[in-house]
Structure formats: C-alpha cells, structure tokens
Write an enzyme that holds these catalytic residues in place. Structure first.
Site, short mmCIF file in Angstrom:
data_model
loop_
_atom_site.label_atom_id
_atom_site.label_comp_id
_atom_site.label_asym_id
_atom_site.label_seq_id
_atom_site.Cartn_x
_atom_site.Cartn_y
_atom_site.Cartn_z
N ASP A 135 0.80 -1.38 -0.13
CA ASP A 135 -0.09 -0.05 0.09
C ASP A 135 0.72 1.37 -0.09
OD1 ASP A 135 -2.55 1.27 -0.23
OD2 ASP A 135 -2.40 1.64 2.30
N ASP A 173 -3.81 -4.62 -4.68
CA ASP A 173 -3.07 -3.46 -4.98
C ASP A 173 -1.68 -3.72 -5.56
OD1 ASP A 173 -5.30 -2.02 -4.62
OD2 ASP A 173 -4.69 -1.14 -2.84
#
Length: 444
Positions: A135, A173
C-alpha cells in the site's frame, strides 16, 4: 486474522443468530458450526474438481465472524433491527485475510482455515497480503521486510493449503499500485517494481503447484488503470500460469462496469499474446475506458469514451469487436470480482465540497453491500462474485484532504485505523445492501 477455533463461542453465536432471526434459523443453526454447509448445494471442494469453480460451488462461512459477534452485541443492547441485519450478513461467506506472521505461523493459520472449510464441505477464499512496501506504506502499510522474506512467507502459505480446493486472492493492489506508482522518489530506477513482479511470479508458481488452488492476480478496478496498462502488468506477473485476475477489491465500482472492464482486459491479454501477429506484445494498442480508436473522437458529445460515462463504452466494445473478434473461449483469461460494498456504486461528493482529493475510495458514506457471493455469475468470464473486503472494516483514517485535519468531515469523527472493525459502518453497509440482505439459503 481471526482463526475460527473457539467452538463454544461459535455455538453461542449460532444460538444468538437463531434468536435474532427466529424460525428461519431455528434447529439448523443451533446445532453448532460443525453442521454448517453439510447439506444443500453440491460441494466443489474435491481435488477431482480441478481449479475451475463450478456454478454450485459453495464458499466457506466463518461462524465466528465479526458480523456474527456484532449481532450478539446488538442483541445485547436491544438493537433488534441491526442485530438481525448483522445475523443475516454473518450467513454469507467472506474472504479470510492473511497479513503478517512468520512462515510457520501463516502455514498453521492457513491449514486451520482449510480444515474448517473441509468440515463445512465448502471452498475457502484466502487473501495473501504481505508483499513488501504494501500500500505504498500508507493506510495499510506493512508487509514482508524483503523479497526473500516474502518468498519464504508465501511458500509457507502454499504449504498450508494442502490438496483441497481453495481460492487465493494474491496481494490486492500489488500490481495496480506498483512501487513506481507510489511517487517519483520511491522507485526511480524501476528496480523495486521489477522485484515486485518477480515476487508475484514466484507466488503464482508455488501456489499453483497446489492441485486444487485457483490463484487470481490484482487488476485494480475500472476507474484506475487503462485496460492495456493493466493487461501488460498481468502478463509480466505470470497471469498465464494463474487461474486469472481479480477486480474491485475493497472498492465500490458497479458490478456491470467491472464485468465489462474485466472482459476488455481478458480480450486485450489475448490480443497481445495469442492474437494477430501485428499485435504481439502490444497491449498499448488496446482500447480502454479512456480511449477507443473506434470512436469518432471529434469532440461531439458521446463521440469519445469517458471513464465516468458508461453509455460511451460501446465505442470500446466496438474496437474489440473489430480487432479481437471472438477468440476461442478456452484462450480467454477469467476473473473474479469483489462485490462486498458496491451495491450503491461509487460515491460522488457534491460538487465543490472539497478543494483537494475527497478520497472517494476511503470509507465513502452511504454505500451498501452488493451482489451475494456466488460462482453462478451468468457472465462467461466471471468465475465468481465474492466478498473479499471484510464488510464493516475501516479503510483508514480519512480526512478528505482537509489541510491539517484528522476528523473525517463525512462522519464527524476520526475514522478507525485501516482494518479495524467499525460497527456503524457495518450497519450502514448492511442497511443499504442491494439487493436487500437475506439469509444465505445454501448455508445449511
């Protein structure tokens, strides 16, 4: 993650669910978690079923979930409507997230979950979420300290899976938010992103070595990367050796738009790898949600593709019809989609309300649970709709980019940290579910 080992507490939860919902759960639920899923739809958990998710696949339901605990809390406080909503939510399968721990610990945790799913005669959905520089070191920061540490961790994760059927959502992600996307100083040479790609390829190899495991790679969502960009990243990361890719994890894009975007990605992968010779390696030729060469692009309204106006996406469909045609179905890459919070679509803040980034992805107000988890999607390339994000967990401490602010102006509080359970958010998502939440008919 919470490992479902507290059987007495789970039995109490089952009894409370029966109390909340009345006759609909009486008898089956109070028998305890060992009988959950023991009858009903056919089980797709046998290794003989291979990697494909058949339409009767039933996914594992954690009897000790956060929603089940919240039902108990709400019932104790006399909040019967919310208790019933949480009880209904608790009957639906959600993915289990693995985010930390030593290799030995994650192997044991995965093995425990797989054992519980086998007792339920269901297929577990597991999220591996420990990639280095996770992240971009923001709200969900963390992950392994090195590529070597990650590869040891994911090898142990694979070791815990055994030979039964399982679905692995590999590193949300990780591809849509490469280190090179994090900022100009994070990965100026591209070496860290190259290592990220290598880590994902390694993970695909060790996970797909398990005979019943279906691995899906990150492909973001329809309001992020262009189709060709995402297809290129998937190809580099080894999607040809995986079952496919996943979309919309922890996000809110409508299911029909996600389905269309995913279909384009699949067609683009085919176009650049198995299609005409002039297209080899050229995902950059692919039309997308941002541009289509099939459109007039003359400035007239509706004559160009807009990512926020799906009525213009027919121009992108037209490009694929002209340049891809109808490839053999067996050569097209499949995908799954997270529908845990997209029942109301994405949030559009009132015009002019925020001067900076309104953080539409972060705890947006007024959202709702989306389509129920199922492998009977009716869409040829969509293997399943799943609840991947834990419904009711915070996305992080959002401030809508208000300078110096810590309070989220949409809620008037400091939001809970990323991954923390937020009862008010869970209640809102359940209340706004589209379609409305019901008891899972395949649970018993």
């Amino acid at each position: 993650m919470r490992t479902p080992t507290r059987r007495p507490r789970s039995r109490l939860l089952a009894t409370a669910l029966a109390a909340c919902l009345g006759a609909a759960l009486t008898g089956a639920a109070v028998a305890g978690p060992a009988v959950i899923g023991a009858t009903g739809a056919a089980w797709a958990g046998s290794p003989a079923g291979g990697r494909t998710l058949g339409p009767t696949t039933r996914f594992y339901v954690d009897p000790d979930s956060e929603a089940a605990h919240q039902a108990i809390t709400d019932l104790t406080h006399g909040d019967l409507p919310d208790a019933a909503a949480m009880a209904r939510l608790a009957t639906w399968p959600e993915a289990a997230w693995f985010t930390t721990g030593t290799p030995a610990q994650v192997k044991d945790q995965v093995r425990t979950l797989v054992r519980h799913a086998a007792a339920q005669r269901a297929v577990p959905v597991l999220v591996a979420y420990d990639i280095p520089l996770r992240d971009c070191s923001q709200y969900s920061a963390g992950g392994a300290q090195s590529d070597a540490d990650y590869q040891a961790w994911i090898s142990a994760f694979a070791g815990g899976l055994g030979n039964g059927k399982a679905v692995v959502i590999l590193e949300p992600d990780a591809l849509a938010n490469l280190p090179s996307d994090c900022g100009p100083t994070t990965d100026p040479t591209g070496a860290i992103s190259a290592a990220r790609i290598a880590d994902i390829r390694y993970a695909v190899g060790v996970l797909e070595a398990r005979p019943g495991t279906s691995v899906y790679l990150d492909a973001g969502h329809s309001q992020w990367h262009a189709v060709g960009d995402m297809a290129a990243r998937l190809i580099q990361a080894g999607v040809a050796q995986a079952q496919g890719f996943f979309l919309n994890v922890s996000n809110f894009e409508p299911t029909d738009q996600i389905d269309e975007y995913g279909t384009w990605i699949s067609q683009c992968i085919w176009f650049a790898t198995l299609g005409p010779s002039w297209a080899a390696g050229h995902t950059d030729y692919c039309a997308s949600q941002y541009y289509s060469g099939a459109a007039p692009n003359d400035g007239a309204p509706g004559d160009a593709v807009s990512p926020t106006d799906p009525s213009t996406w027919h121009w992108t469909d037209a490009w694929y019809a002209q340049n891809v045609g109808t490839p053999p179905p067996s050569q097209l890459t499949h995908f799954v989609a997270d529908t845990s919070r997209n029942g109301q679509g994405h949030w559009v803040p009132p015009a002019g309300k925020y001067a900076g980034d309104p953080q539409v992805w972060c705890n947006p107000p007024g959202r709702g649970v989306g389509a129920r988890p199922t492998a009977a999607t009716g869409v040829p390339l969509v293997d399943a709709y799943l609840y991947v994000k834990t419904i009711g967990e915070s996305d992080g401490q959002c401030n809508r980019s208000v300078p110096g602010g810590t309070v989220d102006p949409e809620y008037g509080i400091v939001d809970p940290a990323a991954g923390a359970w937020w009862p008010a958010l869970a209640h809102t998502l359940a209340r706004n579910a589209t379609p409305a939440l019901t008891i899972n008919p395949h649970l018993f």
